[in-house]
Scaffold this motif. Structure first.
Motif, PDB file in Angstrom:
ATOM      1  N   CYS A  71       0.863  -1.218   0.002  1.00  0.00           N
ATOM      2  CA  CYS A  71       0.151  -0.024  -0.076  1.00  0.00           C
ATOM      3  C   CYS A  71       0.991   1.339  -0.036  1.00  0.00           C
ATOM      4  CB  CYS A  71      -0.986  -0.012   1.033  1.00  0.00           C
ATOM      5  SG  CYS A  71      -0.073  -0.076   2.615  1.00  0.00           S
ATOM      6  N   CYS A  75       0.543   3.752  -2.884  1.00  0.00           N
ATOM      7  CA  CYS A  75      -0.098   4.924  -2.684  1.00  0.00           C
ATOM      8  C   CYS A  75       0.412   5.622  -1.255  1.00  0.00           C
ATOM      9  CB  CYS A  75      -1.624   4.799  -2.368  1.00  0.00           C
ATOM     10  SG  CYS A  75      -2.615   6.402  -2.029  1.00  0.00           S
ATOM     11  N   GLU A 129      -6.690  13.729  -5.252  1.00  0.00           N
ATOM     12  CA  GLU A 129      -5.843  13.242  -6.290  1.00  0.00           C
ATOM     13  C   GLU A 129      -4.990  12.107  -6.045  1.00  0.00           C
ATOM     14  OE1 GLU A 129      -3.780  15.854  -3.366  1.00  0.00           O
ATOM     15  OE2 GLU A 129      -5.456  15.999  -4.461  1.00  0.00           O
ATOM     16  N   GLU A 180      -7.236   9.175  -4.901  1.00  0.00           N
ATOM     17  CA  GLU A 180      -8.286   8.360  -4.591  1.00  0.00           C
ATOM     18  C   GLU A 180      -8.129   7.065  -5.621  1.00  0.00           C
ATOM     19  OE1 GLU A 180     -11.967  10.334  -5.165  1.00  0.00           O
ATOM     20  OE2 GLU A 180     -11.978  11.298  -3.254  1.00  0.00           O
ATOM     21  N   GLY A 181      -7.612   7.287  -6.754  1.00  0.00           N
ATOM     22  CA  GLY A 181      -7.218   6.048  -7.499  1.00  0.00           C
ATOM     23  C   GLY A 181      -6.265   5.098  -7.099  1.00  0.00           C
ATOM     24  N   SER A 182      -5.133   5.889  -6.739  1.00  0.00           N
ATOM     25  CA  SER A 182      -4.294   4.944  -6.207  1.00  0.00           C
ATOM     26  C   SER A 182      -4.343   4.378  -4.804  1.00  0.00           C
ATOM     27  CB  SER A 182      -2.866   5.763  -5.958  1.00  0.00           C
ATOM     28  OG  SER A 182      -2.836   6.787  -5.085  1.00  0.00           O
ATOM     29  N   CYS A 183      -5.358   5.111  -4.091  1.00  0.00           N
ATOM     30  CA  CYS A 183      -5.829   4.159  -2.661  1.00  0.00           C
ATOM     31  C   CYS A 183      -6.779   3.316  -2.956  1.00  0.00           C
ATOM     32  CB  CYS A 183      -6.681   5.583  -1.776  1.00  0.00           C
ATOM     33  SG  CYS A 183      -7.002   4.703  -0.391  1.00  0.00           S
ATOM     34  N   ARG A 184      -7.612   3.218  -4.025  1.00  0.00           N
ATOM     35  CA  ARG A 184      -8.316   2.213  -4.387  1.00  0.00           C
ATOM     36  C   ARG A 184      -7.354   1.060  -4.894  1.00  0.00           C
ATOM     37  NH1 ARG A 184     -11.616   6.125  -6.806  1.00  0.00           N
ATOM     38  NH2 ARG A 184     -13.303   6.524  -5.776  1.00  0.00           N
ATOM     39  N   ASP A 185      -6.489   1.257  -5.640  1.00  0.00           N
ATOM     40  CA  ASP A 185      -5.403   0.189  -6.234  1.00  0.00           C
ATOM     41  C   ASP A 185      -4.697  -0.304  -5.018  1.00  0.00           C
ATOM     42  OD1 ASP A 185      -6.216   1.043  -8.833  1.00  0.00           O
ATOM     43  OD2 ASP A 185      -4.161   1.899  -9.231  1.00  0.00           O
ATOM     44  N   ASP A 218      -7.023  -2.676  -3.501  1.00  0.00           N
ATOM     45  CA  ASP A 218      -7.233  -4.026  -4.401  1.00  0.00           C
ATOM     46  C   ASP A 218      -6.120  -5.011  -4.218  1.00  0.00           C
ATOM     47  OD1 ASP A 218      -9.711  -3.257  -5.223  1.00  0.00           O
ATOM     48  OD2 ASP A 218      -9.163  -2.307  -7.093  1.00  0.00           O
ATOM     49  N   GLU A 239     -16.742   5.258   0.916  1.00  0.00           N
ATOM     50  CA  GLU A 239     -16.901   6.497  -0.226  1.00  0.00           C
ATOM     51  C   GLU A 239     -17.742   7.491   0.473  1.00  0.00           C
ATOM     52  OE1 GLU A 239     -15.464   6.528  -3.113  1.00  0.00           O
ATOM     53  OE2 GLU A 239     -14.757   4.491  -3.376  1.00  0.00           O
TER      54      GLU A 239
END
Length: 64
Positions: A16, A20, A42, A44-49, A52, A63
């Motif tokens: 993680c 991120c 900015e 949020e996408g890498s946090c979701r990655d 995952d 969310e």
């Protein structure tokens, strides 16, 4: 968006933090922790990655 790390599930692999670093860091206990609540837009996408890719599903995303 808010991210949390379940310390009981975290194995301290550091994925993680690699994915991120804006949101996650390793704590003194060698487990991941959230350093940016709430998650900056900015990141949020890498946090979701990061969630995952967590091998133990220790990261939860809420969310707004």
């Amino acid at each position: 968006m808010k991210a949390t790390v379940d310390k009981d599930r975290c194995i301290g692999c550091g994925i993680c933090v690699e994915v991120c670093p804006e949101v996650f860091e390793m704590g003194d206990d060698d487990k991941a922790k959230v350093k940016a609540p709430p998650v900056p837009p900015e990141a949020e996408g890498s946090c979701r990655d990061a969630a995952d890719q967590c091998p133990d599903s220790a990261i939860k995303i809420e969310e707004d």
